[in-house]
Scaffold this motif. Structure first.
Motif, PDB file in Angstrom:
ATOM      1  N   GLN A 145       6.627  -3.398  11.869  1.00 53.57           N
ATOM      2  CA  GLN A 145       6.413  -4.800  11.537  1.00 53.57           C
ATOM      3  C   GLN A 145       5.442  -4.945  10.356  1.00 53.57           C
ATOM      4  O   GLN A 145       5.543  -5.904   9.584  1.00 53.57           O
ATOM      5  N   ILE A 146       4.519  -4.003  10.206  1.00 55.39           N
ATOM      6  CA  ILE A 146       3.589  -4.058   9.075  1.00 55.39           C
ATOM      7  C   ILE A 146       4.369  -4.064   7.767  1.00 55.39           C
ATOM      8  O   ILE A 146       4.077  -4.854   6.865  1.00 55.39           O
ATOM      9  N   ARG A 147       5.370  -3.205   7.653  1.00 52.05           N
ATOM     10  CA  ARG A 147       6.170  -3.161   6.426  1.00 52.05           C
ATOM     11  C   ARG A 147       6.976  -4.434   6.246  1.00 52.05           C
ATOM     12  O   ARG A 147       7.101  -4.962   5.144  1.00 52.05           O
ATOM     13  N   VAL A 148       7.576  -4.937   7.345  1.00 45.76           N
ATOM     14  CA  VAL A 148       8.382  -6.148   7.250  1.00 45.76           C
ATOM     15  C   VAL A 148       7.540  -7.324   6.760  1.00 45.76           C
ATOM     16  O   VAL A 148       7.951  -8.083   5.873  1.00 45.76           O
ATOM     17  N   VAL A 149       6.340  -7.479   7.305  1.00 47.56           N
ATOM     18  CA  VAL A 149       5.451  -8.565   6.888  1.00 47.56           C
ATOM     19  C   VAL A 149       5.021  -8.367   5.436  1.00 47.56           C
ATOM     20  O   VAL A 149       4.972  -9.333   4.653  1.00 47.56           O
ATOM     21  N   ALA A 150       4.720  -7.126   5.041  1.00 52.33           N
ATOM     22  CA  ALA A 150       4.320  -6.862   3.659  1.00 52.33           C
ATOM     23  C   ALA A 150       5.438  -7.206   2.688  1.00 52.33           C
ATOM     24  O   ALA A 150       5.197  -7.751   1.608  1.00 52.33           O
ATOM     25  N   ASP A 151       6.685  -6.901   3.057  1.00 50.81           N
ATOM     26  CA  ASP A 151       7.814  -7.204   2.187  1.00 50.81           C
ATOM     27  C   ASP A 151       7.994  -8.702   1.981  1.00 50.81           C
ATOM     28  O   ASP A 151       8.411  -9.150   0.906  1.00 50.81           O
ATOM     29  N   SER A 152       7.702  -9.489   3.015  1.00 60.91           N
ATOM     30  CA  SER A 152       8.016 -10.924   2.970  1.00 60.91           C
ATOM     31  C   SER A 152       6.803 -11.803   2.704  1.00 60.91           C
ATOM     32  O   SER A 152       6.935 -13.034   2.697  1.00 60.91           O
ATOM     33  N   ILE A 153       5.624 -11.235   2.510  1.00 63.99           N
ATOM     34  CA  ILE A 153       4.411 -12.036   2.362  1.00 63.99           C
ATOM     35  C   ILE A 153       4.482 -12.901   1.111  1.00 63.99           C
ATOM     36  O   ILE A 153       4.973 -12.480   0.056  1.00 63.99           O
ATOM     37  N   ASP A 154       4.040 -14.131   1.247  1.00 63.83           N
ATOM     38  CA  ASP A 154       4.033 -15.067   0.126  1.00 63.83           C
ATOM     39  C   ASP A 154       2.902 -16.073   0.355  1.00 63.83           C
ATOM     40  O   ASP A 154       2.114 -15.922   1.299  1.00 63.83           O
ATOM     41  N   THR A 155       2.850 -17.083  -0.475  1.00 63.19           N
ATOM     42  CA  THR A 155       1.757 -18.059  -0.380  1.00 63.19           C
ATOM     43  C   THR A 155       2.015 -19.142   0.659  1.00 63.19           C
ATOM     44  O   THR A 155       1.123 -19.939   0.945  1.00 63.19           O
ATOM     45  N   ASP A 156       3.208 -19.201   1.260  1.00 64.40           N
ATOM     46  CA  ASP A 156       3.542 -20.285   2.183  1.00 64.40           C
ATOM     47  C   ASP A 156       2.908 -20.078   3.546  1.00 64.40           C
ATOM     48  O   ASP A 156       2.449 -18.981   3.898  1.00 64.40           O
ATOM     49  N   SER A 157       2.904 -21.124   4.335  1.00 64.10           N
ATOM     50  CA  SER A 157       2.263 -21.105   5.650  1.00 64.10           C
ATOM     51  C   SER A 157       2.987 -20.174   6.623  1.00 64.10           C
ATOM     52  O   SER A 157       2.359 -19.536   7.467  1.00 64.10           O
ATOM     53  N   LEU A 213      -3.442  -8.951   0.077  1.00 62.06           N
ATOM     54  CA  LEU A 213      -2.903  -8.801   1.432  1.00 62.06           C
ATOM     55  C   LEU A 213      -1.722  -7.829   1.441  1.00 62.06           C
ATOM     56  O   LEU A 213      -1.622  -6.962   2.326  1.00 62.06           O
ATOM     57  N   ARG A 214      -0.833  -7.943   0.458  1.00 58.91           N
ATOM     58  CA  ARG A 214       0.319  -7.055   0.399  1.00 58.91           C
ATOM     59  C   ARG A 214      -0.124  -5.597   0.206  1.00 58.91           C
ATOM     60  O   ARG A 214       0.386  -4.681   0.871  1.00 58.91           O
ATOM     61  N   GLY A 215      -1.063  -5.364  -0.698  1.00 56.83           N
ATOM     62  CA  GLY A 215      -1.561  -4.008  -0.919  1.00 56.83           C
ATOM     63  C   GLY A 215      -2.213  -3.420   0.322  1.00 56.83           C
ATOM     64  O   GLY A 215      -2.030  -2.242   0.643  1.00 56.83           O
ATOM     65  N   LEU A 216      -2.970  -4.262   1.044  1.00 51.67           N
ATOM     66  CA  LEU A 216      -3.629  -3.806   2.271  1.00 51.67           C
ATOM     67  C   LEU A 216      -2.608  -3.426   3.335  1.00 51.67           C
ATOM     68  O   LEU A 216      -2.734  -2.387   4.015  1.00 51.67           O
ATOM     69  N   LEU A 217      -1.570  -4.250   3.471  1.00 54.66           N
ATOM     70  CA  LEU A 217      -0.548  -3.966   4.479  1.00 54.66           C
ATOM     71  C   LEU A 217       0.246  -2.709   4.142  1.00 54.66           C
ATOM     72  O   LEU A 217       0.526  -1.873   5.023  1.00 54.66           O
ATOM     73  N   TYR A 218       0.635  -2.555   2.878  1.00 55.72           N
ATOM     74  CA  TYR A 218       1.360  -1.352   2.489  1.00 55.72           C
ATOM     75  C   TYR A 218       0.504  -0.098   2.705  1.00 55.72           C
ATOM     76  O   TYR A 218       1.009   0.952   3.147  1.00 55.72           O
ATOM     77  N   GLY A 219      -0.782  -0.190   2.391  1.00 49.70           N
ATOM     78  CA  GLY A 219      -1.665   0.957   2.599  1.00 49.70           C
ATOM     79  C   GLY A 219      -1.788   1.315   4.069  1.00 49.70           C
ATOM     80  O   GLY A 219      -1.735   2.488   4.446  1.00 49.70           O
ATOM     81  N   LEU A 220      -1.941   0.293   4.930  1.00 52.36           N
ATOM     82  CA  LEU A 220      -2.041   0.544   6.370  1.00 52.36           C
ATOM     83  C   LEU A 220      -0.741   1.133   6.911  1.00 52.36           C
ATOM     84  O   LEU A 220      -0.758   2.046   7.750  1.00 52.36           O
ATOM     85  N   TYR A 221       0.384   0.640   6.401  1.00 51.46           N
ATOM     86  CA  TYR A 221       1.684   1.160   6.845  1.00 51.46           C
ATOM     87  C   TYR A 221       1.823   2.644   6.477  1.00 51.46           C
ATOM     88  O   TYR A 221       2.269   3.459   7.305  1.00 51.46           O
ATOM     89  N   ALA A 222       1.450   2.993   5.253  1.00 50.30           N
ATOM     90  CA  ALA A 222       1.566   4.392   4.832  1.00 50.30           C
ATOM     91  C   ALA A 222       0.672   5.292   5.677  1.00 50.30           C
ATOM     92  O   ALA A 222       1.079   6.394   6.091  1.00 50.30           O
TER      93      ALA A 222
END
Length: 776
Positions: free
Chosen positions: A643-655, A734-743
């Motif tokens: 799920q970490i990767r899925v959220v990182a792929d889809s992260i954007d500025t929206d709520s 946020l995206r960089g942090l999530l990708y790093g945690l996923y790796a």
């Protein structure tokens, strides 16, 4: 022929033992004529069979130790020592029987290959479809191959087809072929009926060549050479020289016979086979069946390990690794439930993998309704009120492929994954990604084999080069050869023979020729009996590849003990020969002394039954239960990692993106981190004690600390974002942090599965593997 020889050896032993015993009874009652008659008969019997053995050795241009036995038996009669002759006959018969039992190996046969080879073909003639013997097919004939049938001869397609080529390449994935492509015999039609034009006849087809390759490799295999025959090169001339010297110096025929009696090399015929038999027994206890003493000796000498990728380094069956949903209206849990429900009625290999993934996640499945299947394209039916379609993208989607599905397809192509596209009520639903994963214990297996004496490791595969190289790098082999067909594997095995004695490991029909060509062939038979297990010299009956290292150590130890027993026995025989030459050991006493030497040599040989050094770590019951419990938790939190990767792929500025990120953080803190902390405090200290000392898990502990740090940063960053909208800079961070945690998590999990949780498999504990790592 081998059965007749075994019966003859047993009969010879029984008759010689009965004659010896009957003579002893006559001697005890003073019936000397009966005593002499029985012992002379036993001696003559020994002479006859020994002469036959000597003649056989001379025909093979070998000087066997049986020549000494012939001279000793003749001499015993000449100097009126029938008891000594009878004892020699019993020793020879018992040695021959034990040697035959120890060296007997399962016959290689081609029954599986022959039974699978097609015997008929359906030829399309102007008058219709005619079934003819496959030998009658000629180049240019038009053939029809039905679903599930084996392609009878090589040819080229007249329309698209889906083929299972695993029997030729070892790769489990179905292959799409277009009109004009070449199709090889031995392939299985995995789709709708296909038409092809024959380009070869049956005798020259690909599958027939596989059979011939096995036969040729078998014909080139060296026959079993007894330890006795090798030592005889030096021992026989020495014995004859000593006996001749005694005759010249003393003129005593009795001393000459005494020398020959104690020189009869029963330690060679008894002790070495017993050590070999003990080694075969020990190896069977660790789940490795070695087909005879010859195979054990060659396994002990193996230095170059050649591995087929599929089913040996990898698990050999696809597993679900992710369910990609993109911007569809359904989450991955729902899609997996519907897809697995529909696939319950499909025989496809990937259908079984999807159903298995759902079961392992504890998903309750409903039986589908109104199911129809298009072979080679997909399956559709109603599940839970929805019309579900699974299969190829072009078949399930009529309005084009969405970008997110195209991205999933590119990811799959980059990593050589399989894809199953899912539509729900005619709309794009998701993509199920599957892979044939590397065995978690593969790298440790390679390391164990190196410590067992393997100096070079080679990986063979029919897969493309980039994927093969990545697998080879991950498991730590020395050389990778990609794009291999059966003939290419044989060529590579023959080329590697220049680097040392070869050990080839495989599990499919396509591996059979290479197994037969190698110095020693090893088959993995956990998936069932195949031509590989019939052809192989060694069969691993379970699913633990690392047991091969144990078998090599057992083979090496048994071979060493066999040589030690021979050295001890022959050394004492040499001493006895000197004593007999000096006149202090008459023939009858020499025969008894030789029996004592035999017993001692056998005792030395029986040490091969005792355990030697082992590579595996034995888990005490409490530690095994702890490891098993934490592995179950480890498998349960894998969806959080994905799920970490899925959220990182889809992260954007929206709520909505921020809401998904906050939900992810909650799962990380409530599910993932408690599990990692339990491993750190409960499991790692015990593993440090059981493995290589206080620093065995130091690197894993360091990774745990990094996971805690990254999770804390994620918590801080989300806390600092006010409201429901994030800025562009926040999204980037946020995206960089999530990708790093996923790796970090992917690497950490791979290290744990390879280093710690693989202990469960090596200790025979049942643990869940290949859990479907879907992201909700």
């Amino acid at each position: 022929m081998r059965t007749l020889r075994n019966h003859f050896d047993l009969l010879l032993f029984l008759v010689s033992l009965i004659l010896l015993g009957a003579g002893a009874v006559g001697w005890s009652f003073g019936v000397h004529r009966w005593e002499s008659l029985c012992w002379v008969a036993a001696t003559v019997l020994g002479m006859v069979v020994s002469v036959a053995w000597v003649v056989g050795s001379l025909r093979e241009r070998k000087l066997g130790v049986d020549l000494i036995a012939v001279l000793a038996l003749v001499g015993a009669l000449a100097v009126d020592e029938p008891f000594a002759g009878a004892m020699i006959t019993v020793m020879l018969a018992s040695g021959r029987l034990l040697e035959a039992r120890a060296a007997s190996r399962a016959q290689r046969d081609l029954s599986v290959l022959v039974e699978r080879a097609p015997r008929t073909a359906r030829r399309v003639d102007p008058d219709g479809i005619l079934e003819v013997p496959v030998d009658e097919v000629r180049r240019g004939d038009h053939l029809l191959v039905g679903p599930g049938e084996v392609v009878p001869v090589d040819g080229h397609l007249t329309a698209t087809a889906v083929l299972d080529e695993s029997s030729l390449t070892g790769e489990s994935r179905p292959i799409d072929r277009i009109a004009g492509d070449t199709v090889r015999s031995g392939s299985v039609n995995a789709g709708s009926p296909i038409h092809l034009v024959a380009t070869s006849e049956a005798a020259s087809s690909t599958y027939a060549q596989i059979v011939r390759l096995v036969e040729q490799a078998r014909a080139g295999s060296a026959p079993f050479v007894r330890t006795a025959d090798r030592i005889a090169i030096f021992f026989v001339p020495f014995t004859l020289a000593l006996a001749g010297a005694v005759w010249l110096l003393t003129g005593s025929a009795v001393r000459v016979v005494a020398v020959l009696v104690v020189a009869t090399p029963c330690p060679l015929l008894l002790a070495a086979p017993i050590a070999v038999m003990s080694g075969l027994s020990r190896s069977a206890r660790v789940g490795v069946v070695i087909k005879g003493g010859d195979a054990l000796e060659r396994l002990a000498k193996g230095r170059v390990l050649i591995l087929d990728k599929t089913g040996t380094v990898t698990k050999g069956e696809p597993e679900v690794i992710e369910v990609v949903t993109g911007d569809s209206a359904w989450n991955s849990e729902e899609l997996l439930r519907w897809a697995a429900g529909l696939d319950q009625v499909s025989p496809h290999v990937m259908a079984a993998s999807i159903v298995k993934a759902a079961h392992r996640r504890g998903v309750a499945l409903q039986m589908p309704e109104s199911v129809t299947e298009e072979p080679g394209y997909g399956i559709e039916g109603r599940v839970d009120g929805h019309l579900i379609r699974l299969g190829k993208a072009a078949w399930i989607l009529t309005d084009g492929t969405p970008d997110w599905m195209g991205g999933a397809r590119r990811r799959a192509a980059l990593n050589s994954w399989l894809t199953v596209f899912v539509s729900v009520d005619g709309l794009p639903g998701g993509v199920i990604l599957l892979e044939d994963p590397i065995r978690p214990d593969a790298r440790r297996m390679i390391e164990s084999l190196r410590s067992a004496g393997i100096t070079r490791t080679v990986l063979l595969t029919g897969d493309r080069s980039d994927i093969a190289q990545s697998v080879g790098t991950l498991v730590g082999v020395d050389f990778v050869q990609a794009d291999c067909d059966p003939a290419g594997k044989v060529r590579q095995v023959e080329a590697e023979a220049t680097n040392g004695s070869t050990i080839m490991v495989g599990d499919g029909v396509n591996d059979a020729p290479a197994l037969a060509a190698a110095g020693i062939g090893v088959a993995l038979a956990a998936g069932g009996a195949t031509a590989s297990s019939e052809t192989a010299d060694v069969v691993i009956t379970g699913n633990r590849i690392d047991s091969l290292a144990e078998a090599i150590l057992i083979a090496q130890r048994s071979r060493t003990i066999a040589l030690q027993s021979v050295v001890v026995g022959m050394g004492l025989s040499l001493v006895a020969m000197v004593v007999a030459a000096m006149g202090y050991l008459p023939p009858a006493a020499g025969a008894l002394a030789q029996e004592g030497i035999d017993v001692l040599a056998i005792v030395v040989a029986l040490r091969a039954l005792t355990p030697g050094h082992r590579h595996t770590v034995t888990l005490p019951p409490t530690d095994a239960a702890l490891t098993e419990r934490l592995f179950a938790e480890h498998a349960a939190v894998l969806p959080v990692v994905e799920q970490i990767r899925v959220v990182a792929d889809s992260i954007d500025t929206d709520s909505a993106s921020l809401a998904r990120a906050r939900d992810l953080l909650q799962r990380i803190e409530s599910e993932l981190l408690p599990h990692e902390h339990a491993e750190e405090h409960d499991l790692y200290p015990r593993m440090d004690e059981l493995m290589s000392g206080p620093h065995a898990t130091a690197a894993l502990s360091r990774t745990h600390a990094e996971i805690d740090v990254q999770a804390a940063r994620l918590h801080r960053l989300l806390g600092e974002i006010s409201g429901d909208v994030a800025g562009a800079a926040d999204v980037t961070e946020l995206r960089g942090l999530l990708y790093g945690l996923y790796a970090i998590m992917r690497l950490h999990n791979a290290q744990e599965e390879e280093g710690l949780f693989s202990l469960l498999r090596r200790n025979g504990r049942i643990a869940p593997t290949g859990v479907a790592k879907t992201a909700p």
